[in-house]
Write an enzyme that holds these catalytic residues in place. Structure first.
Site, PDB file in Angstrom:
ATOM      1  N   THR A  21       0.888  -1.260  -0.106  1.00 23.18           N
ATOM      2  CA  THR A  21       0.004   0.042   0.049  1.00 23.18           C
ATOM      3  C   THR A  21       0.849   1.237  -0.012  1.00 23.18           C
ATOM      4  O   THR A  21       0.411   2.359   0.020  1.00 23.18           O
ATOM      5  CB  THR A  21      -0.866  -0.018   1.263  1.00 23.18           C
ATOM      6  OG1 THR A  21      -0.192  -0.011   2.450  1.00 23.18           O
ATOM      7  CG2 THR A  21      -1.942  -1.241   1.187  1.00 23.18           C
ATOM      8  N   ARG A  44      -1.506  -4.098   6.528  1.00 19.23           N
ATOM      9  CA  ARG A  44      -2.205  -4.082   7.398  1.00 19.23           C
ATOM     10  C   ARG A  44      -3.695  -3.730   7.342  1.00 19.23           C
ATOM     11  O   ARG A  44      -4.542  -4.251   7.887  1.00 19.23           O
ATOM     12  CB  ARG A  44      -1.684  -3.290   8.464  1.00 19.23           C
ATOM     13  CG  ARG A  44      -0.535  -3.723   9.146  1.00 19.23           C
ATOM     14  CD  ARG A  44       0.218  -2.994  10.217  1.00 19.23           C
ATOM     15  NE  ARG A  44       0.512  -1.631   9.777  1.00 19.23           N
ATOM     16  CZ  ARG A  44       0.946  -0.574  10.228  1.00 19.23           C
ATOM     17  NH1 ARG A  44       0.803  -0.679  11.694  1.00 19.23           N
ATOM     18  NH2 ARG A  44       1.216   0.614   9.617  1.00 19.23           N
ATOM     19  N   ASP A  71      -0.480  -8.114   9.541  1.00 18.94           N
ATOM     20  CA  ASP A  71       0.505  -7.214  10.094  1.00 18.94           C
ATOM     21  C   ASP A  71       1.899  -8.140   9.978  1.00 18.94           C
ATOM     22  O   ASP A  71       1.959  -9.280  10.684  1.00 18.94           O
ATOM     23  CB  ASP A  71       0.233  -7.051  11.501  1.00 18.94           C
ATOM     24  CG  ASP A  71       1.214  -6.007  12.253  1.00 18.94           C
ATOM     25  OD1 ASP A  71       2.546  -5.994  11.990  1.00 18.94           O
ATOM     26  OD2 ASP A  71       0.987  -5.237  13.353  1.00 18.94           O
ATOM     27  N   TYR A 165      16.010   2.749  12.336  1.00 16.25           N
ATOM     28  CA  TYR A 165      15.940   2.281  10.896  1.00 16.25           C
ATOM     29  C   TYR A 165      17.123   1.673  10.377  1.00 16.25           C
ATOM     30  O   TYR A 165      17.095   0.595   9.520  1.00 16.25           O
ATOM     31  CB  TYR A 165      15.308   3.515  10.153  1.00 16.25           C
ATOM     32  CG  TYR A 165      15.206   3.342   8.584  1.00 16.25           C
ATOM     33  CD1 TYR A 165      13.948   2.713   8.306  1.00 16.25           C
ATOM     34  CD2 TYR A 165      15.772   3.996   7.533  1.00 16.25           C
ATOM     35  CE1 TYR A 165      13.567   2.343   6.838  1.00 16.25           C
ATOM     36  CE2 TYR A 165      15.609   3.723   6.388  1.00 16.25           C
ATOM     37  CZ  TYR A 165      14.657   2.963   5.915  1.00 16.25           C
ATOM     38  OH  TYR A 165      13.986   2.853   4.553  1.00 16.25           O
ATOM     39  N   LYS A 169      17.730  -2.151   8.904  1.00 17.63           N
ATOM     40  CA  LYS A 169      18.171  -2.329   7.705  1.00 17.63           C
ATOM     41  C   LYS A 169      19.389  -3.027   7.466  1.00 17.63           C
ATOM     42  O   LYS A 169      19.750  -3.701   6.343  1.00 17.63           O
ATOM     43  CB  LYS A 169      17.881  -1.073   6.640  1.00 17.63           C
ATOM     44  CG  LYS A 169      16.698  -0.513   6.526  1.00 17.63           C
ATOM     45  CD  LYS A 169      15.448  -1.281   5.688  1.00 17.63           C
ATOM     46  CE  LYS A 169      14.445  -0.633   5.390  1.00 17.63           C
ATOM     47  NZ  LYS A 169      13.501  -1.510   4.612  1.00 17.63           N
ATOM     48  N   THR A 200       7.465   9.457  -1.604  1.00 21.76           N
ATOM     49  CA  THR A 200       6.571   8.888  -0.878  1.00 21.76           C
ATOM     50  C   THR A 200       6.072   9.334   0.543  1.00 21.76           C
ATOM     51  O   THR A 200       6.881  10.564   0.598  1.00 21.76           O
ATOM     52  CB  THR A 200       7.101   7.477  -0.370  1.00 21.76           C
ATOM     53  OG1 THR A 200       8.237   7.518   0.757  1.00 21.76           O
ATOM     54  CG2 THR A 200       7.745   6.502  -1.761  1.00 21.76           C
TER      55      THR A 200
END
Length: 279
Positions: A21, A44, A71, A165, A169, A200
């Site tokens: 999404t 989700r 999820d 983050y 990653k 985004t």
């Protein structure tokens, strides 16, 4: 002489896209469907998944899509979702894991909100682990497949902010490397795909990008992904690719000339030729 050949997985037929999404996820889903790949959309929010499905079906004549809400931090739910996709579309032979989030504040690690920080790691590292657990055994039983993780440049360099983050990653690069090391001889191929900075909602929410005017085009991400799906970049399994910098032609050219063993992998750099940790 080797006793047997390493299996070569065929071009992808059914893809699973966790994080479908999001901005990149939508572009990836449409790009794969346009290339004739059936696409399972995982996320989700059932309403947003249905919206993406309608968009893809409207853009791509004859698209085969399926929706499976889950999820990624819930392994049981992920297993159910994968089963639903495979019932609707067939066995998944391409996993494109895009699901992810980032911290809500740009602060050094000692000022980070512990719950927010750990929530990022849960989504961005534990989530992909769960999807791998649900998908990869079936791939191996059928002779192989391909796994693509959406990575970031922050995974391979130190930074002052977004430590959760970055840590997640970096772990994802190690997860991909483990898949390659353990699964390559059984037909599994794994890739870490850095998309660059795509426009985004997530990147727009990051103050560090507030004044940015140049973005990586989603088409560049999709182009590399389609080459992976078709098997054209299998020589790069276990390595990092970067949209907006790498091109399919150049990657093929470099691979044909022979890739150094540690090229585009995450390694410890020695301080010199006599460094005992340099091997």
């Amino acid at each position: 002489m080797r006793c047997c050949a390493v299996p070569e997985p065929p071009p992808a037929r059914v893809a699973l896209v966790p994080g479908a999404t999001g901005g990149i996820g939508r572009a990836v889903a449409a790009g794969l469907a346009g290339d004739g790949v059936s696409v399972g959309l995982l996320g989700r929010d059932r309403g947003r998944l249905d919206e993406v499905r309608r968009t893809v079906d409207a853009e791509v004549a004859g698209a085969r899509t399926a929706v499976a809400p889950a999820d990624v931090t819930d392994l049981a739910a992920v297993r159910v979702a994968v089963a639903e996709v495979e019932t609707a579309l067939g066995p998944v032979d391409l996993l494109v894991d895009i699901a992810g989030r980032i911290e809500s504040a740009e602060v050094p690690v000692w000022e980070a909100d512990p719950d927010d920080w750990w929530g990022v790691v849960e989504t961005d590292l534990r989530g992909p682990f769960h999807v791998v657990q649900a998908v990869v055994p079936g791939m191996l039983a059928r002779g192989g497949g391909r796994v693509v993780h959406l990575s970031t440049g922050m995974a391979v360099r130190d930074g002052e902010i977004y430590s959760g983050y970055s840590a997640a990653k970096t772990g994802l690069v190690r997860l991909g490397g483990a898949l390659h090391a353990a699964g390559y001889a059984r037909g599994l191929r794994a890739f870490e795909l850095m998309p660059g900075v795509v426009d985004t909602p997530m990147t727009r929410s990051m103050p560090v990008h507030a004044d940015r005017t140049e973005w990586t085009a989603p088409a560049e991400v999709v182009g590399l992904l389609l080459a992976i799906a078709r098997g054209g970049l299998d020589a790069w399994s276990g390595r990092v690719l970067r949209a907006g910098v790498d091109t399919v032609g150049r990657l093929a050219e470099v691979a044909a000339s022979g890739l150094p063993a540690e090229a585009r992998t995450l390694r410890l750099r020695p301080y010199g030729p006599d460094d005992p940790l340099g091997g």
